[in-house]
Design a protein around this motif. Structure first.
Motif, PDB file in Angstrom:
ATOM      1  N   TYR A   7      54.746  57.009  29.338  1.00  0.00           N
ATOM      2  CA  TYR A   7      54.867  57.903  28.182  1.00  0.00           C
ATOM      3  C   TYR A   7      54.405  57.202  26.912  1.00  0.00           C
ATOM      4  O   TYR A   7      53.716  57.797  26.086  1.00  0.00           O
ATOM      5  CB  TYR A   7      56.309  58.397  28.034  1.00  0.00           C
ATOM      6  N   GLU A   8      54.744  55.952  26.759  1.00  0.00           N
ATOM      7  CA  GLU A   8      54.326  55.179  25.579  1.00  0.00           C
ATOM      8  C   GLU A   8      52.806  55.033  25.535  1.00  0.00           C
ATOM      9  O   GLU A   8      52.198  55.088  24.468  1.00  0.00           O
ATOM     10  CB  GLU A   8      54.997  53.806  25.553  1.00  0.00           C
ATOM     11  N   GLN A   9      52.172  54.863  26.703  1.00  0.00           N
ATOM     12  CA  GLN A   9      50.703  54.794  26.776  1.00  0.00           C
ATOM     13  C   GLN A   9      50.087  56.121  26.351  1.00  0.00           C
ATOM     14  O   GLN A   9      49.107  56.147  25.599  1.00  0.00           O
ATOM     15  CB  GLN A   9      50.247  54.464  28.198  1.00  0.00           C
ATOM     16  N   ILE A  10      50.666  57.208  26.833  1.00  0.00           N
ATOM     17  CA  ILE A  10      50.165  58.536  26.478  1.00  0.00           C
ATOM     18  C   ILE A  10      50.348  58.779  24.984  1.00  0.00           C
ATOM     19  O   ILE A  10      49.446  59.283  24.316  1.00  0.00           O
ATOM     20  CB  ILE A  10      50.875  59.622  27.315  1.00  0.00           C
ATOM     21  N   LYS A  11      51.493  58.399  24.462  1.00  0.00           N
ATOM     22  CA  LYS A  11      51.767  58.568  23.036  1.00  0.00           C
ATOM     23  C   LYS A  11      50.756  57.791  22.195  1.00  0.00           C
ATOM     24  O   LYS A  11      50.227  58.315  21.211  1.00  0.00           O
ATOM     25  CB  LYS A  11      53.203  58.107  22.735  1.00  0.00           C
ATOM     26  N   VAL A  39      55.123  66.110  29.415  1.00  0.00           N
ATOM     27  CA  VAL A  39      54.762  65.144  28.376  1.00  0.00           C
ATOM     28  C   VAL A  39      54.501  65.875  27.067  1.00  0.00           C
ATOM     29  O   VAL A  39      54.957  65.446  26.005  1.00  0.00           O
ATOM     30  CB  VAL A  39      53.527  64.309  28.789  1.00  0.00           C
ATOM     31  N   TYR A  40      53.790  66.983  27.131  1.00  0.00           N
ATOM     32  CA  TYR A  40      53.479  67.802  25.950  1.00  0.00           C
ATOM     33  C   TYR A  40      54.768  68.192  25.228  1.00  0.00           C
ATOM     34  O   TYR A  40      54.880  68.098  24.018  1.00  0.00           O
ATOM     35  CB  TYR A  40      52.744  69.045  26.431  1.00  0.00           C
ATOM     36  N   LYS A  41      55.752  68.652  26.001  1.00  0.00           N
ATOM     37  CA  LYS A  41      57.035  69.069  25.428  1.00  0.00           C
ATOM     38  C   LYS A  41      57.765  67.889  24.788  1.00  0.00           C
ATOM     39  O   LYS A  41      58.356  68.020  23.722  1.00  0.00           O
ATOM     40  CB  LYS A  41      57.898  69.723  26.497  1.00  0.00           C
ATOM     41  N   MET A  42      57.716  66.724  25.448  1.00  0.00           N
ATOM     42  CA  MET A  42      58.362  65.532  24.882  1.00  0.00           C
ATOM     43  C   MET A  42      57.677  65.097  23.596  1.00  0.00           C
ATOM     44  O   MET A  42      58.344  64.724  22.627  1.00  0.00           O
ATOM     45  CB  MET A  42      58.361  64.380  25.896  1.00  0.00           C
ATOM     46  N   LEU A  43      56.345  65.167  23.568  1.00  0.00           N
ATOM     47  CA  LEU A  43      55.595  64.802  22.364  1.00  0.00           C
ATOM     48  C   LEU A  43      55.952  65.739  21.210  1.00  0.00           C
ATOM     49  O   LEU A  43      56.081  65.304  20.066  1.00  0.00           O
ATOM     50  CB  LEU A  43      54.092  64.837  22.630  1.00  0.00           C
ATOM     51  N   GLU A  44      56.157  67.013  21.521  1.00  0.00           N
ATOM     52  CA  GLU A  44      56.554  67.970  20.483  1.00  0.00           C
ATOM     53  C   GLU A  44      57.979  67.674  19.997  1.00  0.00           C
ATOM     54  O   GLU A  44      58.245  67.684  18.800  1.00  0.00           O
ATOM     55  CB  GLU A  44      56.458  69.395  21.011  1.00  0.00           C
ATOM     56  N   GLU A  45      58.887  67.387  20.922  1.00  0.00           N
ATOM     57  CA  GLU A  45      60.265  67.045  20.554  1.00  0.00           C
ATOM     58  C   GLU A  45      60.315  65.803  19.671  1.00  0.00           C
ATOM     59  O   GLU A  45      61.142  65.721  18.761  1.00  0.00           O
ATOM     60  CB  GLU A  45      61.105  66.792  21.814  1.00  0.00           C
ATOM     61  N   ASP A  46      59.447  64.848  19.956  1.00  0.00           N
ATOM     62  CA  ASP A  46      59.415  63.589  19.201  1.00  0.00           C
ATOM     63  C   ASP A  46      58.580  63.691  17.922  1.00  0.00           C
ATOM     64  O   ASP A  46      58.328  62.685  17.266  1.00  0.00           O
ATOM     65  CB  ASP A  46      58.873  62.457  20.086  1.00  0.00           C
ATOM     66  N   LYS A  47      58.110  64.905  17.610  1.00  0.00           N
ATOM     67  CA  LYS A  47      57.330  65.170  16.385  1.00  0.00           C
ATOM     68  C   LYS A  47      56.015  64.395  16.334  1.00  0.00           C
ATOM     69  O   LYS A  47      55.541  63.997  15.285  1.00  0.00           O
ATOM     70  CB  LYS A  47      58.156  64.868  15.133  1.00  0.00           C
ATOM     71  N   ILE A  48      55.423  64.158  17.507  1.00  0.00           N
ATOM     72  CA  ILE A  48      54.121  63.507  17.595  1.00  0.00           C
ATOM     73  C   ILE A  48      53.025  64.567  17.481  1.00  0.00           C
ATOM     74  O   ILE A  48      51.996  64.336  16.864  1.00  0.00           O
ATOM     75  CB  ILE A  48      53.968  62.719  18.926  1.00  0.00           C
ATOM     76  N   ILE A  49      53.262  65.728  18.086  1.00  0.00           N
ATOM     77  CA  ILE A  49      52.316  66.842  17.983  1.00  0.00           C
ATOM     78  C   ILE A  49      53.019  68.055  17.392  1.00  0.00           C
ATOM     79  O   ILE A  49      54.243  68.191  17.490  1.00  0.00           O
ATOM     80  CB  ILE A  49      51.681  67.203  19.350  1.00  0.00           C
ATOM     81  N   ALA A  50      52.225  68.928  16.775  1.00  0.00           N
ATOM     82  CA  ALA A  50      52.752  70.140  16.148  1.00  0.00           C
ATOM     83  C   ALA A  50      53.122  71.173  17.214  1.00  0.00           C
ATOM     84  O   ALA A  50      52.595  71.143  18.329  1.00  0.00           O
ATOM     85  CB  ALA A  50      51.709  70.713  15.210  1.00  0.00           C
ATOM     86  N   PRO A  51      54.001  72.101  16.849  1.00  0.00           N
ATOM     87  CA  PRO A  51      54.296  73.206  17.768  1.00  0.00           C
ATOM     88  C   PRO A  51      53.052  74.035  18.044  1.00  0.00           C
ATOM     89  O   PRO A  51      52.061  73.964  17.310  1.00  0.00           O
ATOM     90  CB  PRO A  51      55.328  74.039  16.999  1.00  0.00           C
ATOM     91  N   LYS A  52      53.114  74.851  19.065  1.00  0.00           N
ATOM     92  CA  LYS A  52      51.994  75.694  19.472  1.00  0.00           C
ATOM     93  C   LYS A  52      51.550  76.588  18.316  1.00  0.00           C
ATOM     94  O   LYS A  52      52.359  77.166  17.608  1.00  0.00           O
ATOM     95  CB  LYS A  52      52.411  76.557  20.663  1.00  0.00           C
ATOM     96  N   ASN A  53      50.241  76.678  18.157  1.00  0.00           N
ATOM     97  CA  ASN A  53      49.635  77.511  17.125  1.00  0.00           C
ATOM     98  C   ASN A  53      48.606  78.397  17.811  1.00  0.00           C
ATOM     99  O   ASN A  53      47.716  77.894  18.487  1.00  0.00           O
ATOM    100  CB  ASN A  53      48.973  76.630  16.062  1.00  0.00           C
ATOM    101  N   GLU A  54      48.719  79.676  17.633  1.00  0.00           N
ATOM    102  CA  GLU A  54      47.821  80.624  18.310  1.00  0.00           C
ATOM    103  C   GLU A  54      46.352  80.456  17.920  1.00  0.00           C
ATOM    104  O   GLU A  54      45.465  80.839  18.659  1.00  0.00           O
ATOM    105  CB  GLU A  54      48.266  82.057  18.023  1.00  0.00           C
ATOM    106  N   LYS A  55      46.059  79.868  16.766  1.00  0.00           N
ATOM    107  CA  LYS A  55      44.680  79.727  16.313  1.00  0.00           C
ATOM    108  C   LYS A  55      43.907  78.632  17.044  1.00  0.00           C
ATOM    109  O   LYS A  55      42.696  78.668  17.099  1.00  0.00           O
ATOM    110  CB  LYS A  55      44.643  79.410  14.815  1.00  0.00           C
ATOM    111  N   TYR A  56      44.606  77.633  17.567  1.00  0.00           N
ATOM    112  CA  TYR A  56      43.944  76.476  18.169  1.00  0.00           C
ATOM    113  C   TYR A  56      44.359  76.324  19.620  1.00  0.00           C
ATOM    114  O   TYR A  56      45.493  76.576  19.983  1.00  0.00           O
ATOM    115  CB  TYR A  56      44.310  75.189  17.419  1.00  0.00           C
ATOM    116  N   VAL A  57      43.421  75.858  20.424  1.00  0.00           N
ATOM    117  CA  VAL A  57      43.720  75.586  21.829  1.00  0.00           C
ATOM    118  C   VAL A  57      44.587  74.342  21.929  1.00  0.00           C
ATOM    119  O   VAL A  57      45.567  74.314  22.651  1.00  0.00           O
ATOM    120  CB  VAL A  57      42.417  75.392  22.651  1.00  0.00           C
ATOM    121  N   GLY A  58      44.232  73.309  21.165  1.00  0.00           N
ATOM    122  CA  GLY A  58      44.979  72.056  21.209  1.00  0.00           C
ATOM    123  C   GLY A  58      46.100  72.031  20.196  1.00  0.00           C
ATOM    124  O   GLY A  58      46.330  72.985  19.467  1.00  0.00           O
TER     125      GLY A  58
END
Length: 64
Positions: A7-11, A39-58
């Motif tokens: 997980y740390e490598q992915i982060k 992993v995506y959900k954990m990254l969101e919980e840890d505030k590494i990535i933003a919540p889902k946005n309908e305008k962007y795929v990523g």
């Protein structure tokens, strides 16, 4: 998936990008869909990535 060394490598990988997709994580770390989504959900919980946005795929990376 757990918050372990992998997980740390992915982060660290995600922090090098402006936006990241589930597919980016799958391809870079040879993970299946379920593990990548976890992993995506954990990254969101840890505030590494933003919540889902309908305008962007990523997801926008918040922490660099």
């Amino acid at each position: 998936m757990k918050r372990d060394a992998k997980y740390e490598q992915i982060k660290a990988f995600v922090k090098t990008k402006d936006y990241v997709t589930l597919t980016d994580i799958q391809r870079a770390f040879k993970l299946g869909f379920n593990d990548s989504l976890s992993v995506y959900k954990m990254l969101e919980e840890d505030k590494i990535i933003a919540p889902k946005n309908e305008k962007y795929v990523g997801r926008k990376v918040l922490a660099h």
